[in-house]
Design an enzyme around this catalytic site. Structure first.
Site, PDB file in Angstrom:
ATOM      1  N   CYS A  65       0.764  -1.322   0.080  1.00  0.00           N
ATOM      2  CA  CYS A  65      -0.075  -0.062  -0.098  1.00  0.00           C
ATOM      3  C   CYS A  65       0.711   1.389   0.008  1.00  0.00           C
ATOM      4  O   CYS A  65       2.080   1.221   0.385  1.00  0.00           O
ATOM      5  CB  CYS A  65      -0.859  -0.025   1.165  1.00  0.00           C
ATOM      6  SG  CYS A  65      -2.029   1.277   1.313  1.00  0.00           S
ATOM      7  N   ASP A  67       0.389   3.847   1.656  1.00  0.00           N
ATOM      8  CA  ASP A  67       0.118   4.378   3.211  1.00  0.00           C
ATOM      9  C   ASP A  67       1.535   4.630   3.734  1.00  0.00           C
ATOM     10  O   ASP A  67       2.577   3.789   3.517  1.00  0.00           O
ATOM     11  CB  ASP A  67      -0.472   3.417   4.006  1.00  0.00           C
ATOM     12  CG  ASP A  67      -1.079   4.080   5.254  1.00  0.00           C
ATOM     13  OD1 ASP A  67      -0.261   4.590   6.019  1.00  0.00           O
ATOM     14  OD2 ASP A  67      -2.208   4.006   5.508  1.00  0.00           O
ATOM     15  N   ARG A  69       2.568   4.911   6.351  1.00  0.00           N
ATOM     16  CA  ARG A  69       2.932   4.046   7.720  1.00  0.00           C
ATOM     17  C   ARG A  69       3.564   2.693   7.517  1.00  0.00           C
ATOM     18  O   ARG A  69       3.963   2.139   8.644  1.00  0.00           O
ATOM     19  CB  ARG A  69       1.886   4.159   8.680  1.00  0.00           C
ATOM     20  CG  ARG A  69       1.269   5.447   8.880  1.00  0.00           C
ATOM     21  CD  ARG A  69      -0.043   5.581   9.568  1.00  0.00           C
ATOM     22  NE  ARG A  69      -1.175   4.776   8.778  1.00  0.00           N
ATOM     23  CZ  ARG A  69      -2.424   5.007   8.965  1.00  0.00           C
ATOM     24  NH1 ARG A  69      -2.915   5.271  10.203  1.00  0.00           N
ATOM     25  NH2 ARG A  69      -3.353   4.484   8.000  1.00  0.00           N
ATOM     26  N   HIS A 144      -2.737  -4.194   5.442  1.00  0.00           N
ATOM     27  CA  HIS A 144      -2.296  -3.352   6.528  1.00  0.00           C
ATOM     28  C   HIS A 144      -3.506  -3.165   7.189  1.00  0.00           C
ATOM     29  O   HIS A 144      -4.529  -3.079   6.571  1.00  0.00           O
ATOM     30  CB  HIS A 144      -1.272  -2.446   6.358  1.00  0.00           C
ATOM     31  CG  HIS A 144      -1.916  -1.092   5.922  1.00  0.00           C
ATOM     32  ND1 HIS A 144      -2.262  -0.053   6.427  1.00  0.00           N
ATOM     33  CD2 HIS A 144      -1.793  -0.943   4.548  1.00  0.00           C
ATOM     34  CE1 HIS A 144      -2.758   0.636   5.631  1.00  0.00           C
ATOM     35  NE2 HIS A 144      -2.502   0.355   4.725  1.00  0.00           N
ATOM     36  N   CYS A 147      -6.417   0.790   6.898  1.00  0.00           N
ATOM     37  CA  CYS A 147      -6.159   0.901   5.699  1.00  0.00           C
ATOM     38  C   CYS A 147      -7.362   1.881   4.792  1.00  0.00           C
ATOM     39  O   CYS A 147      -8.704   1.516   4.777  1.00  0.00           O
ATOM     40  CB  CYS A 147      -6.080  -0.382   4.534  1.00  0.00           C
ATOM     41  SG  CYS A 147      -5.842   0.148   2.786  1.00  0.00           S
TER      42      CYS A 147
END
Length: 263
Positions: A65, A67, A69, A144, A147
């Protein structure tokens, strides 16, 4: 060079940025220091990086992803040359039939183009050209917790239109349908968590729609794995698609093996 007015505007913008930073150093000073720290490691391992400049032979392709993080190199410690990585919203894989996208272009490059490595070395003073086959041996799809892409998928209306996000996450609509069927009594948050994992398996199934991927998986030359990173608990689940046990014609359900939990 811009006009004097443009330069003054840039300087003013820079001052405003620094004023917001207060006593902290400028954010690019932080990046500079990080780069110089990396460069010291580069100098210590210069031979390794010189070899990487000539060719790459990663054993992993990672689909993760976007993202901020969940950087796979941070989570799993991939070093330069070890993983060919593509990141997108919700770590989705479109089907082969969906047409060109950055994901299937990366898949084609990693699985097919990165097969041939060429080296030169002298024997009796005569350069010899040696071809040897190497290829990505593992495709790892990492989802994860928390999301945002999956939350968008679970909350969108079927007849919604227009947005780039909708047009992308709709790739995972079958994962949403399975989640609604299997977890209809759960809260919205729990449904999203269920779908975060279901969408990974959906992407594994979609990988097998690519003929050159399925052929290598069937022949044992390529393995397809799912991974789920829970950054609240800091745990990681990993499983491998069992190609022999997976019946794609039966609602796209996969069989998994070698399930492990790292915590």
């Amino acid at each position: 060079m811009g006009s004097p007015g443009f330069t003054q505007q840039l300087n003013k913008s820079k001052l405003e940025t620094l004023s917001k930073a207060e006593d902290r150093c400028d954010i690019f000073d932080i990046l500079k220091n990080r780069f110089l720290s990396f460069k010291s490691k580069y100098i210590e391992n210069v031979e390794q990086f010189e070899n990487l400049a000539k060719a790459q032979a990663p054993k992993f392709m990672v689909i993760a992803c976007a993202d901020s993080r969940v950087c796979p190199s941070n989570i799993l410690g991939f070093q330069p040359g070890e993983a060919f990585v593509i990141r997108n919203v919700a770590n989705l894989v479109p089907t082969f039939e969906s047409g060109p996208s950055e994901v299937n272009a990366a898949l084609e490059f990693a699985v097919n183009t990165l097969q041939v490595c060429i080296i030169l070395f002298p024997t009796l003073g005569i350069p010899n050209l040696i071809h040897f086959l190497v290829w990505v041996e593992n495709i790892l799809v990492i989802g994860h917790s928390c999301c945002g892409g999956i939350r968008a998928l679970m909350s969108m209306e079927d007849d919604a239109n227009g947005s780039f996000i909708h047009n992308w996450v709709i790739v995972g609509k079958n994962a949403r349908k399975k989640t609604e069927a299997a977890a209809s009594t759960l809260s919205f948050d729990d449904k999203c968590r269920h779908c975060e994992k279901e969408s990974i398996n959906h992407s594994l199934v979609n990988l097998l729609t690519y003929p050159w991927i399925e052929e290598k998986v069937a022949n044992g030359k390529l393995y397809v794995h799912g991974g789920y990173y829970d950054f609240i608990k800091c745990s990681f689940e990993k499983w491998t698609l069992d190609y022999q046990g997976t019946k794609l014609e039966e609602d796209g359900r996969i069989a998994a093996k070698n399930k492990v939990l790292w915590c």
